[in-house]
Write a protein that holds these residues in place. Structure first.
Motif, PDB file in Angstrom:
ATOM      1  N   ILE A  44      34.317  39.243  32.976  1.00 54.81           N
ATOM      2  CA  ILE A  44      34.624  37.913  32.426  1.00 54.81           C
ATOM      3  C   ILE A  44      34.855  37.986  30.921  1.00 54.81           C
ATOM      4  N   GLU A  45      34.055  38.775  30.220  1.00 59.53           N
ATOM      5  CA  GLU A  45      34.119  38.811  28.764  1.00 59.53           C
ATOM      6  C   GLU A  45      35.335  39.533  28.194  1.00 59.53           C
ATOM      7  N   ASP A  50      43.163  39.056  32.950  1.00 61.54           N
ATOM      8  CA  ASP A  50      42.699  38.242  34.073  1.00 61.54           C
ATOM      9  C   ASP A  50      41.546  38.937  34.787  1.00 61.54           C
ATOM     10  N   THR A  51      40.614  38.148  35.280  1.00 63.93           N
ATOM     11  CA  THR A  51      39.506  38.657  36.092  1.00 63.93           C
ATOM     12  C   THR A  51      39.780  38.332  37.560  1.00 63.93           C
ATOM     13  N   VAL A  52      39.471  39.289  38.429  1.00 64.21           N
ATOM     14  CA  VAL A  52      39.595  39.064  39.872  1.00 64.21           C
ATOM     15  C   VAL A  52      38.207  39.171  40.492  1.00 64.21           C
ATOM     16  N   VAL A  65      41.415  34.669  41.303  1.00 64.27           N
ATOM     17  CA  VAL A  65      41.834  35.125  39.976  1.00 64.27           C
ATOM     18  C   VAL A  65      41.417  34.097  38.935  1.00 64.27           C
ATOM     19  N   LEU A  66      40.777  34.586  37.876  1.00 65.21           N
ATOM     20  CA  LEU A  66      40.450  33.758  36.716  1.00 65.21           C
ATOM     21  C   LEU A  66      41.408  34.172  35.595  1.00 65.21           C
ATOM     22  N   PRO A  67      42.485  33.428  35.363  1.00 69.13           N
ATOM     23  CA  PRO A  67      43.452  33.814  34.335  1.00 69.13           C
ATOM     24  C   PRO A  67      42.815  33.883  32.944  1.00 69.13           C
ATOM     25  N   ARG A  68      43.328  34.760  32.125  1.00 68.68           N
ATOM     26  CA  ARG A  68      42.742  34.966  30.795  1.00 68.68           C
ATOM     27  C   ARG A  68      42.769  33.687  29.952  1.00 68.68           C
ATOM     28  N   LYS A  69      43.844  32.898  30.071  1.00 70.00           N
ATOM     29  CA  LYS A  69      43.917  31.666  29.290  1.00 70.00           C
ATOM     30  C   LYS A  69      42.854  30.668  29.745  1.00 70.00           C
ATOM     31  N   LEU A  70      42.587  30.644  31.030  1.00 70.58           N
ATOM     32  CA  LEU A  70      41.525  29.776  31.551  1.00 70.58           C
ATOM     33  C   LEU A  70      40.178  30.206  30.980  1.00 70.58           C
ATOM     34  N   LYS A  71      39.914  31.498  30.973  1.00 67.98           N
ATOM     35  CA  LYS A  71      38.640  32.003  30.436  1.00 67.98           C
ATOM     36  C   LYS A  71      38.509  31.661  28.949  1.00 67.98           C
ATOM     37  N   ALA A 165      42.497  30.337  40.109  1.00 67.64           N
ATOM     38  CA  ALA A 165      41.692  29.220  39.626  1.00 67.64           C
ATOM     39  C   ALA A 165      42.457  28.369  38.623  1.00 67.64           C
ATOM     40  N   THR A 166      42.224  27.061  38.714  1.00 66.27           N
ATOM     41  CA  THR A 166      42.807  26.126  37.762  1.00 66.27           C
ATOM     42  C   THR A 166      41.728  25.682  36.778  1.00 66.27           C
ATOM     43  N   LEU A 167      42.170  25.227  35.639  1.00 59.90           N
ATOM     44  CA  LEU A 167      41.220  24.761  34.625  1.00 59.90           C
ATOM     45  C   LEU A 167      40.421  23.583  35.146  1.00 59.90           C
TER      46      LEU A 167
END
Length: 199
Positions: A44-45, A50-52, A65-71, A165-167
């Motif tokens: 995550i960090e 992107d994180t899967v 998928v957690l997109p980098r911009k979302l994180k 994933a969405t924001l």
């Protein structure tokens, strides 16, 4: 001519096809495994990639998928609200909850890889706040794990993720996860759901 005497005219372009075999209940594979492993590809960090997150066993898998911009957006919001502590574990657990909510299988046990060693209780509290009947354990799942393979295949673009994933979804999940992440508020946050939703 059919058995009841009716005639069906056919042409070369529109032949009459007869179905001779029908699927039986036995041909629909029944779920046998209720223990799933959890792993991720790119922690995550690492906010530049992107994180899967993957939940999988030898029968089935589900990837988020957690997109980098979302994180980055969620991290910055938590900072503005002075709540950055344990953010990585909280978002990881929130992604697990999102996967569980979307999976069309029954789950009794999760074995979560030790990517966030020392923050096990945070992850347990968050997941159990939403799915109180699921048993959680932590162990090194290894590179031969179906969860590792599922996450890695999405990471290298060999397979598509089951859900990106969405924001909106993850912001709501993180907000629900924050009170559940505190031992003093165990069970708070998420609305409780069943561990075996399709039973």
């Amino acid at each position: 001519t059919t058995e009841d005497g009716r005639e069906i005219r056919t042409t070369a372009a529109h032949p009459y096809l007869v179905r001779t075999a029908y699927p039986t209940k036995a041909e629909h594979r029944a779920q046998k495994l209720y223990r799933f492993e959890v792993d991720l590809s790119i922690k995550i960090e690492d906010f530049n990639r992107d994180t899967v997150v993957a939940l999988a066993n030898e029968e089935s898998s589900f990837t988020v998928v957690l997109p980098r911009k979302l994180k980055q957006t969620l991290r910055d919001k938590m900072r503005r609200h002075q709540r950055p502590r344990n953010f990585n574990a909280v978002l990881y657990a929130a992604a697990i909850v999102e996967a569980l909510a979307r999976m069309e299988v029954r789950i009794r046990e999760l074995v979560v890889d030790t990517d966030y060693f020392g923050q096990d209780k945070i992850i347990v509290n968050i997941v159990r706040a939403a799915f109180p009947l699921i048993e959680l354990n932590f162990d090194r799942v290894g590179k031969k794990s179906p969860a590792h393979f599922a996450a890695y295949c999405v990471h290298i673009k060999q397979k598509n993720a089951d859900y990106t994933a969405t924001l909106e979804d993850m912001e709501q999940n993180v907000e629900s996860a924050l009170p559940a992440s505190s031992p003093a508020h165990r069970g708070a946050g998420f609305a409780s759901r069943k561990a075996l939703p399709n039973e």
